[in-house]
Design an enzyme around this catalytic site. Sequence first.
Site, short mmCIF file in Angstrom:
data_model
loop_
_atom_site.label_atom_id
_atom_site.label_comp_id
_atom_site.label_asym_id
_atom_site.label_seq_id
_atom_site.Cartn_x
_atom_site.Cartn_y
_atom_site.Cartn_z
N HIS A 119 1.09 10.61 -3.27
CA HIS A 119 2.25 9.93 -2.70
C HIS A 119 1.86 8.85 -1.70
CE1 HIS A 119 6.13 10.05 -0.17
NE2 HIS A 119 6.30 9.27 -1.21
N ASN A 160 8.36 12.93 4.30
CA ASN A 160 9.81 12.77 4.05
C ASN A 160 10.62 13.95 4.56
OD1 ASN A 160 9.96 10.17 3.03
ND2 ASN A 160 9.20 10.84 1.04
N GLU A 195 -0.30 11.23 0.65
CA GLU A 195 -0.18 12.69 0.57
C GLU A 195 -0.66 13.13 -0.81
OE1 GLU A 195 3.66 13.82 3.31
OE2 GLU A 195 4.07 12.73 1.47
N SER A 230 8.65 10.89 -4.48
CA SER A 230 8.91 11.18 -3.06
C SER A 230 9.45 12.58 -2.90
CB SER A 230 9.93 10.21 -2.49
OG SER A 230 9.48 8.90 -2.60
N1 CAA Z 1 2.58 -5.76 1.49
C1 CAA Z 1 1.31 -5.80 1.96
N2 CAA Z 1 0.98 -5.85 3.25
C2 CAA Z 1 1.99 -5.91 4.12
C3 CAA Z 1 3.35 -5.91 3.71
C4 CAA Z 1 3.61 -5.82 2.33
N3 CAA Z 1 4.86 -5.79 1.84
N4 CAA Z 1 4.11 -5.98 4.80
C5 CAA Z 1 3.27 -6.05 5.84
N5 CAA Z 1 2.00 -5.97 5.44
C6 CAA Z 1 0.79 -5.97 6.25
C7 CAA Z 1 0.52 -7.33 6.78
O1 CAA Z 1 -0.36 -8.06 5.94
C8 CAA Z 1 -0.08 -7.07 8.14
O2 CAA Z 1 -1.47 -6.81 8.03
P1 CAA Z 1 -2.45 -7.47 9.13
O3 CAA Z 1 -1.91 -7.12 10.48
O4 CAA Z 1 -3.77 -6.83 8.84
O5 CAA Z 1 -2.41 -8.94 8.86
C9 CAA Z 1 0.52 -5.76 8.58
O6 CAA Z 1 1.04 -5.14 7.39
C10 CAA Z 1 1.60 -6.02 9.56
O7 CAA Z 1 2.51 -6.93 8.95
P2 CAA Z 1 3.38 -8.00 9.72
O8 CAA Z 1 2.68 -8.45 10.97
O9 CAA Z 1 3.84 -9.05 8.77
O10 CAA Z 1 4.69 -7.23 10.01
P3 CAA Z 1 4.91 -6.04 10.93
O11 CAA Z 1 3.92 -5.97 12.03
O12 CAA Z 1 6.35 -6.13 11.23
O13 CAA Z 1 4.61 -4.79 9.98
C11 CAA Z 1 5.22 -3.10 8.45
C12 CAA Z 1 5.33 -4.57 8.81
C13 CAA Z 1 3.77 -2.76 8.08
C14 CAA Z 1 6.12 -2.86 7.25
C15 CAA Z 1 5.64 -2.28 9.72
O14 CAA Z 1 6.89 -2.70 10.18
C16 CAA Z 1 5.70 -0.80 9.46
O15 CAA Z 1 4.68 -0.10 9.47
N6 CAA Z 1 6.92 -0.27 9.25
C17 CAA Z 1 7.15 1.13 8.95
C18 CAA Z 1 6.97 1.32 7.46
C19 CAA Z 1 7.11 2.75 7.10
O16 CAA Z 1 7.40 3.63 7.88
N7 CAA Z 1 6.93 3.01 5.81
C20 CAA Z 1 7.11 4.31 5.27
C21 CAA Z 1 8.43 4.33 4.58
S1 CAA Z 1 8.75 5.94 3.94
C22 CAA Z 1 8.03 5.92 2.45
O17 CAA Z 1 7.47 4.99 1.97
C23 CAA Z 1 8.12 7.21 1.77
C24 CAA Z 1 8.97 7.28 0.61
O18 CAA Z 1 8.73 8.19 -0.15
C25 CAA Z 1 10.12 6.38 0.39
#
Ligand code: CAA
Length: 298
Positions: A143, A193, A155, A122
């Site tokens: 990434h 990030n 990325e 990251s």
């Molecule tokens: N693994 C696989 N698929 C997942 C999952 C997981 N852990 N969590 C959710 N999903 C999928 C679900 O299967 C669902 O797909 P469908 O709609 O096609 O069925 C979809 O994502 C939506 O899931 P949910 O309806 O269960 O839940 P939600 O609508 O609350 O979405 C979320 C969950 C996708 C996590 C959503 O809340 C989200 O996009 N959150 C923001 C996440 C984000 O910003 N991530 C970046 C973090 S920063 C990073 O990663 C960088 C770093 O370097 C640390």
Amino acid sequence: MSVTKIQSIGVLGAGQMGLGIAQVTAKAGFPTTLVKATPGDTDALKKRVEGAYGRDVDKGRMEAADRDAALGRLNVTTSLDQLAGVDLVIESILEDLGTKREAFDRLDAICGDGAIFSSNTSTLGITEMAVATKRPQRFLGVHFFNPAPAMKLVEIATTLMTDPAATQAVSEAISALGKTPVLVKDSTGFVVNRLLVPYMIDAMHEWSRGTASIDDIDTAMCNGAAHPMGPFTLADYIGLDVVFHMATNLYEEYGEPRFAPPPVLRRLMLTGQLGRKTKRGFYDYGAKPAVVNEALTR
Ligand code: CAA
């Protein structure tokens, strides 16, 4: 050494990110070798991927036959030597430069000369890793975002030495995963990030300034800016240790106050309240639905 099309993938590190990445690459048709970097139960890891594919089948996103084929393409092991034949290695181990450089040093001796190496880091430097290998021209940042199966962006970070043919081959492989690649020059935090970490830090400052409560700030950003999660829920989701280390790395690199980890983040981290994975961070996940951590309401 010419770069050819990527036909097989090795993922080093079977934590939340590595496991998710391997799940995606095997599903997309790439023979995938997932190497657990520390000793442990590889069968349990494969079962977790099987469970995730099972949910895809239940939701009608995957045929049962495709699930079986994808599982057949996924080899989970603890032996680094099994990465010998892969075209692309995606490293996703501990966020520590020394540990990563040591792993790439071993991989240099194991993998073919044409193999491309990449890191899912990251906020560590891709250049610092690339120059320590025998193949800096075939070394990139790749990434993924958490959760890897759901997040579309990858990325792709290039250094001053990256061969454009390697970038092209990796971009094509990422597109074949159904992901959206974005090219970015190697720079601590890349694009997302560098923007996302100060945003979460700003939210913490607004809370400590008394502008609004933790849950109201989250509600505001979900409903006012259409974010899927508010900044505190997101920080807990990523893990407060991860957010803290990203902020620290960004601050050390750029020296800008906007990256400095706020006291509340440091205190939660020091007390082992790391977010969802420890069941408590800005929120308490012991309650259903989660409630704001009582210690932060006093
Ligand atoms: N693994 C696989 N698929 C997942 C999952 C997981 N852990 N969590 C959710 N999903 C999928 C679900 O299967 C669902 O797909 P469908 O709609 O096609 O069925 C979809 O994502 C939506 O899931 P949910 O309806 O269960 O839940 P939600 O609508 O609350 O979405 C979320 C969950 C996708 C996590 C959503 O809340 C989200 O996009 N959150 C923001 C996440 C984000 O910003 N991530 C970046 C973090 S920063 C990073 O990663 C960088 C770093 O370097 C640390």
